[in-house]
Design a protein around this motif. Structure first.
Motif, short mmCIF file in Angstrom:
data_model
loop_
_atom_site.label_atom_id
_atom_site.label_comp_id
_atom_site.label_asym_id
_atom_site.label_seq_id
_atom_site.Cartn_x
_atom_site.Cartn_y
_atom_site.Cartn_z
N LEU A 3 0.85 -1.19 0.00
CA LEU A 3 0.00 0.00 0.00
C LEU A 3 0.89 1.25 0.00
O LEU A 3 2.01 1.21 0.52
CB LEU A 3 -0.88 0.00 1.24
N PRO A 4 0.38 2.36 -0.58
CA PRO A 4 1.15 3.60 -0.51
C PRO A 4 1.20 4.11 0.94
O PRO A 4 0.17 4.06 1.64
CB PRO A 4 0.37 4.57 -1.40
N ILE A 5 2.36 4.57 1.37
CA ILE A 5 2.51 5.08 2.74
C ILE A 5 2.30 6.59 2.73
O ILE A 5 2.97 7.32 1.98
CB ILE A 5 3.90 4.71 3.30
N THR A 6 1.38 7.05 3.54
CA THR A 6 1.07 8.48 3.59
C THR A 6 2.25 9.24 4.19
O THR A 6 2.94 8.74 5.08
CB THR A 6 -0.19 8.77 4.43
N GLN A 7 2.48 10.44 3.69
CA GLN A 7 3.66 11.20 4.08
C GLN A 7 3.32 12.47 4.86
O GLN A 7 2.20 12.99 4.76
CB GLN A 7 4.47 11.56 2.83
N ASN A 10 0.29 15.17 5.02
CA ASN A 10 -1.04 14.63 4.71
C ASN A 10 -1.91 14.69 5.98
O ASN A 10 -1.53 14.16 7.03
CB ASN A 10 -0.89 13.18 4.25
N THR A 37 3.54 -4.16 3.54
CA THR A 37 4.00 -2.81 3.22
C THR A 37 5.15 -2.40 4.14
O THR A 37 6.15 -1.82 3.70
CB THR A 37 2.82 -1.81 3.39
N GLN A 50 -1.04 5.60 8.49
CA GLN A 50 0.08 5.65 7.55
C GLN A 50 -0.23 4.99 6.21
O GLN A 50 0.54 5.10 5.26
CB GLN A 50 1.32 4.98 8.17
N ILE A 51 -1.36 4.29 6.16
CA ILE A 51 -1.82 3.80 4.86
C ILE A 51 -3.20 4.42 4.57
O ILE A 51 -3.97 3.89 3.77
CB ILE A 51 -1.81 2.25 4.76
N SER A 113 6.61 7.67 7.58
CA SER A 113 5.83 8.79 7.06
C SER A 113 6.59 10.11 7.14
O SER A 113 6.05 11.15 6.74
CB SER A 113 4.51 8.92 7.82
N HIS A 115 10.06 11.20 5.90
CA HIS A 115 11.22 10.75 5.14
C HIS A 115 12.52 11.41 5.55
O HIS A 115 12.58 12.62 5.69
CB HIS A 115 10.97 11.03 3.65
N TYR A 186 4.38 16.52 -0.13
CA TYR A 186 3.76 15.22 0.17
C TYR A 186 2.86 14.72 -0.94
O TYR A 186 2.35 15.50 -1.70
CB TYR A 186 3.02 15.24 1.52
#
Ligand code: NI
Length: 186
Positions: A3-7, A10, A37, A50-51, A113, A115, A186
């Motif tokens: 799954l895409p990880i929210t940054q 967001n 993930t 986070q997802i 989340s 980076h 983000y």
């Protein structure tokens, strides 16, 4: 499924999460996808925001090689029995209750989340946790070390907090430019 990880930036990371009301196949699949993930991103913990889901669901897997080589294996008291934390992994839980205790100490944290930022965060050394499992059982855990740290970090996510909120004000100043850049991108 990865799954895409929210940054950082967001708004989904800033919401207080709702308790999970019902454990069904969809939720179990979500938990499995969160583990996948997390492994793919080389993380040791991942919380549902986070997802992109504002529910109280967390996965944790602290690998053996995260521990110091010559140290005793990390243990926790689990429903009254002392066992290596490895026996708990992967740890998946919903609707946790956490009671941190003991002296605060600094430890370097990072987050999937947020980076490329790592920073020292002060938290209590120990945690008593009530962790409902997907199968309906409940783990009562009393622990210190990396597991206590990780539980506090992940449960913060469920309340809309990130580790960068908890650094010293001096460190906040140092981080502020980087964070602004992250929030814009983000
Ligand atoms: Ni995190």
């Amino acid at each position: 499924m990865i799954l895409p990880i929210t940054q950082y930036g967001n708004p989904v990371l800033r919401v207080k999460c709702a308790p999970v009301e019902q454990v069904d196949d969809t939720l179990k699949e979500l938990a499995a996808n969160m583990l996948e993930t997390m492994y793919e991103a080389n993380g040791i913990g991942l919380a549902a925001p986070q997802i992109g889901q504002n529910i109280q669901l967390v996965v944790i897997d602290i690998p053996k090689d995260e521990e110091e080589e010559d140290a005793e294996p990390e243990t926790a008291t689990v429903n009254g029995v002392v066992k290596p934390i490895q026996d708990l992994m992967p740890l998946v839980f919903i609707n946790p209750t956490l009671e941190p205790y003991g002296k605060q100490y600094l430890f370097t944290e990072g987050c999937l989340s947020v980076h490329n930022i790592r920073a020292n965060v002060a938290r209590p050394e120990f945690v008593k946790a009530t962790l409902p499992q997907l199968d309906g059982s409940v783990l009562e855990i009393d622990c210190g070390g990396l597991l206590a740290r990780c539980l506090q970090h992940e449960c913060d996510h469920l309340n809309g907090f990130l580790f960068v909120d908890r650094v010293s004000s001096a460190a906040k100043l140092t981080l502020s430019k980087k964070l602004k850049r992250l929030a814009q991108g983000y």
